[in-house]
Design a protein around this motif. Structure first.
Motif, mmCIF file in Angstrom:
data_model
loop_
_atom_site.group_PDB
_atom_site.id
_atom_site.type_symbol
_atom_site.label_atom_id
_atom_site.label_comp_id
_atom_site.label_asym_id
_atom_site.label_seq_id
_atom_site.Cartn_x
_atom_site.Cartn_y
_atom_site.Cartn_z
ATOM 1 N N LYS A 145 23.914 52.545 53.011
ATOM 2 C CA LYS A 145 24.613 51.252 52.764
ATOM 3 C C LYS A 145 24.842 51.424 51.108
ATOM 4 O O LYS A 145 23.787 51.425 50.415
ATOM 5 N N LEU A 146 25.996 51.229 50.727
ATOM 6 C CA LEU A 146 26.261 51.057 49.284
ATOM 7 C C LEU A 146 26.844 49.811 48.497
ATOM 8 O O LEU A 146 27.625 49.072 49.403
ATOM 9 N N CYS A 147 26.681 49.580 47.660
ATOM 10 C CA CYS A 147 27.164 48.465 46.928
ATOM 11 C C CYS A 147 27.897 48.774 45.424
ATOM 12 O O CYS A 147 27.202 49.653 44.807
ATOM 13 N N LEU A 148 29.030 48.632 45.396
ATOM 14 C CA LEU A 148 29.969 48.935 44.167
ATOM 15 C C LEU A 148 29.858 47.876 43.003
ATOM 16 O O LEU A 148 30.413 46.877 43.340
ATOM 17 N N PHE A 149 29.492 48.354 41.926
ATOM 18 C CA PHE A 149 29.402 47.287 40.692
ATOM 19 C C PHE A 149 30.388 47.954 39.611
ATOM 20 O O PHE A 149 30.403 49.212 39.526
ATOM 21 N N TYR A 150 31.152 47.130 38.888
ATOM 22 C CA TYR A 150 32.179 47.785 37.979
ATOM 23 C C TYR A 150 32.130 46.862 36.560
ATOM 24 O O TYR A 150 31.689 45.683 36.634
ATOM 25 N N ASP A 151 32.181 47.502 35.629
ATOM 26 C CA ASP A 151 32.121 46.802 34.085
ATOM 27 C C ASP A 151 33.444 45.774 34.272
ATOM 28 O O ASP A 151 34.446 45.882 34.790
ATOM 29 N N ALA A 152 33.167 44.675 33.493
ATOM 30 C CA ALA A 152 34.200 43.806 33.295
ATOM 31 C C ALA A 152 35.605 44.081 32.776
ATOM 32 O O ALA A 152 36.547 43.935 33.130
ATOM 33 N N GLU A 153 35.451 45.321 32.106
ATOM 34 C CA GLU A 153 36.612 45.910 31.440
ATOM 35 C C GLU A 153 37.796 46.481 32.388
ATOM 36 O O GLU A 153 38.853 46.940 32.138
ATOM 37 N N PHE A 154 36.979 46.806 33.671
ATOM 38 C CA PHE A 154 37.716 47.375 34.613
ATOM 39 C C PHE A 154 38.261 46.306 35.658
ATOM 40 O O PHE A 154 38.830 46.825 36.866
ATOM 41 N N GLU A 155 38.276 44.973 35.567
ATOM 42 C CA GLU A 155 38.720 44.202 36.316
ATOM 43 C C GLU A 155 40.152 44.209 36.725
ATOM 44 O O GLU A 155 40.240 43.886 37.929
ATOM 45 N N HIS A 156 40.970 44.434 35.851
ATOM 46 C CA HIS A 156 42.384 44.577 36.059
ATOM 47 C C HIS A 156 42.653 45.697 36.962
ATOM 48 O O HIS A 156 43.801 45.898 37.376
ATOM 49 N N CYS A 157 41.657 46.830 37.200
ATOM 50 C CA CYS A 157 41.881 47.860 38.069
ATOM 51 C C CYS A 157 41.066 47.517 39.453
ATOM 52 O O CYS A 157 41.230 48.399 40.310
ATOM 53 N N LYS A 158 40.997 46.202 39.684
ATOM 54 C CA LYS A 158 40.047 45.899 40.733
ATOM 55 C C LYS A 158 40.770 46.247 42.144
ATOM 56 O O LYS A 158 40.000 46.966 42.957
ATOM 57 N N ASP A 159 42.027 45.996 42.314
ATOM 58 C CA ASP A 159 42.765 45.992 43.398
ATOM 59 C C ASP A 159 42.776 47.612 44.065
ATOM 60 O O ASP A 159 42.622 48.055 45.039
ATOM 61 N N LYS A 160 43.212 48.559 42.949
ATOM 62 C CA LYS A 160 43.058 49.983 43.258
ATOM 63 C C LYS A 160 41.764 50.733 43.610
ATOM 64 O O LYS A 160 41.606 51.288 44.531
#
Length: 458
Positions: A145-160
């Motif tokens: 089971k995995l959960c992905l967190f991403y930095d706020a500066e990558f929010e614009h890449c969220k869909d891809k």
């Protein structure tokens, strides 16, 4: 003097190199979401808006001001050099100009405010395909089971990012940035699966959490406050994976909790801008100190540093009311230690479990109705031995706090001000002393430069 220093001409004629390197943001209109910002201002009929910039973005603040002015009929003010951290919304500065709203640029701690805010996050590009490929070399199946967190500066890449992630791991989760109020939100994140179903943070206890971004305070907050099977950081520029463990950090925090028990005078250090939740946590901390018979003082010195806090040697330990992104908690430069509100509660609140495996960095979660709220229990008169000083420690307990008004008034009179201690000092800083200072004629002072004043002997 001339034998000890060089000629003053060297200092005067010295050339100073100034760096002219400027960060290239590309298309400013797109990078700083100017059309979306103007639409938000117009739709809400704001007439006076403040634009808050961190220091590194002040160089482009005038350009952004002009672009918004072209597209929206609104009075704009530029805010810089906030009272505390630039990640916090400076609602106090906005009140000085009676602003209707704030547009916040740069990294944000996403804490609650009492003024409408539109957040423009920083944007950094990264290779989503290569990043996911390096991840797949370690986790090539969907068994874990995995959960992905991403930095706020990558929010614009969220869909891809979302599309590639669910193609690789269809049964895993993503912790999305969430600006709106939600009971399941924590640290401005909301966990969802492929079907958009929302989950509480407890679902991560058996998950491997993967953070895409560089090491920093945000990742640190996640690793110490979210219980997970394992924490892994993935650098999107070097594509390297690193396991994160904070065992030694937790040992130091438990040591500081013991210091809280030893302390007699506690300073409540305000490092947060105005907000209802800030007032509530201060009231709670004062009550916690009062129940345990400890003196408490509210200290507000703007951006704290070693010199400022050294003015209060009477304080045994500081509990800092600040946003989760504040890194002063880990500083060892101060003469007296600094702890989280949660750690003071662990030390003094008899209703709270004395042992913990995760930290609460957001004090808002300690307030009534929140996930980590715990009512303040009555202190019990006990005698134990300090694990730090090896001395016997007696708890001073005040009972019937709500029924005895005499006791409340007396204690408030004793605890509310630290001024009496300052009055007893021989030097208290600059004083006017009106009528006491002899009036003298103005005299010509020194001239020249500190390297060599004109009235100094050769």
């Amino acid at each position: 003097m001339a034998n000890l220093t060089t000629d003053g001409k060297i200092c005067i004629e010295r050339s100073i190199e100034i760096s002219n390197t400027k960060r290239n943001f590309g298309d400013i209109i797109t990078y700083f979401d100017i059309p979306e910002t103007c639409k938000w201002i117009t739709d809400n009929n704001f007439t006076k808006v403040c634009l808050q910039f961190p220091d590194e973005l002040l160089g482009v603040s005038a350009q952004i001001y002009e672009e918004i002015k072209k597209r929206a009929d609104v009075d704009l003010y530029i805010l810089g050099d906030t009272s505390y951290a630039s990640c916090c919304v400076d609602s106090v500065a906005a009140m000085h100009v009676q602003g209707d709203a704030i547009v916040h640029y740069g990294r944000s701690c996403f804490t609650k405010t009492n003024i409408p805010v539109y957040t423009v996050l920083p944007k950094s590009e990264f290779n989503v395909t290569m990043t996911m490929k390096s991840l797949q070399e370690t986790f090539n199946t969907d068994d874990d089971k995995l959960c992905l967190f991403y930095d706020a500066e990558f929010e614009h890449c969220k869909d891809k990012l979302e599309k590639v992630w669910y193609e690789m791991y269809p049964h895993s989760y993503i912790a999305y940035l969430e600006m709106e109020d939600n009971n399941k939100k924590f640290h401005s994140r909301l966990i969802k699966d492929k079907n958009e179903e929302e989950y509480n943070v407890d679902v991560l206890m058996n998950c491997i959490c993967i953070y895409i971004g560089t090491n920093g305070q945000t990742l640190f907050n996640f690793t110490i406050s979210i219980e997970a099977n394992k924490w892994i950081s993935l650098n999107p520029y070097t594509f390297k994976l690193e396991s994160k463990e904070e065992t030694s950090w937790f040992k130091r925090r438990r040591h500081l909790i013991e210091k809280c028990k030893d302390a007699n005078i506690i300073g409540i250090l305000i490092c947060k801008l105005a907000g209802e939740q800030t007032k509530d946590i201060i009231i709670s901390l004062k009550q916690l100190c009062r129940v345990n018979g400890k003196k408490s003082y509210i200290i507000s010195v703007g951006k704290p540093n070693v010199a400022k806090l050294a003015n209060f040697p009477e304080i045994d330990i500081y509990v800092m009311v600040a946003c989760p992104e504040n890194d002063l908690y880990n500083s060892r430069d101060f003469y007296k230690p600094i702890v989280y509100p949660f750690e003071l509660e662990v030390a003094l609140n008899s209703n709270r479990q004395p042992y913990f495996t995760s930290q609460v960095t957001d004090y808002d979660e300690l307030l009534p109705g929140k996930r980590h709220y715990c009512a303040i229990g009555e202190a019990v008169e006990t005698t134990d031995v300090s694990l730090i000083t090896n001395k016997i420690r007696e708890s001073k307990v005040h009972t019937n706090m709500e029924t005895s008004m005499d006791l409340v008034e007396k204690q408030n009179m004793e605890l509310e001000t630290i001024g009496q201690n300052l009055q007893e000092r021989t030097w208290r800083g600059l004083e006017q002393k009106l009528g006491e200072t002899e009036v003298k004629k103005a005299e010509e002072g020194r001239s020249g430069i500190p390297l060599h004043y004109n009235n100094e002997p050769e």
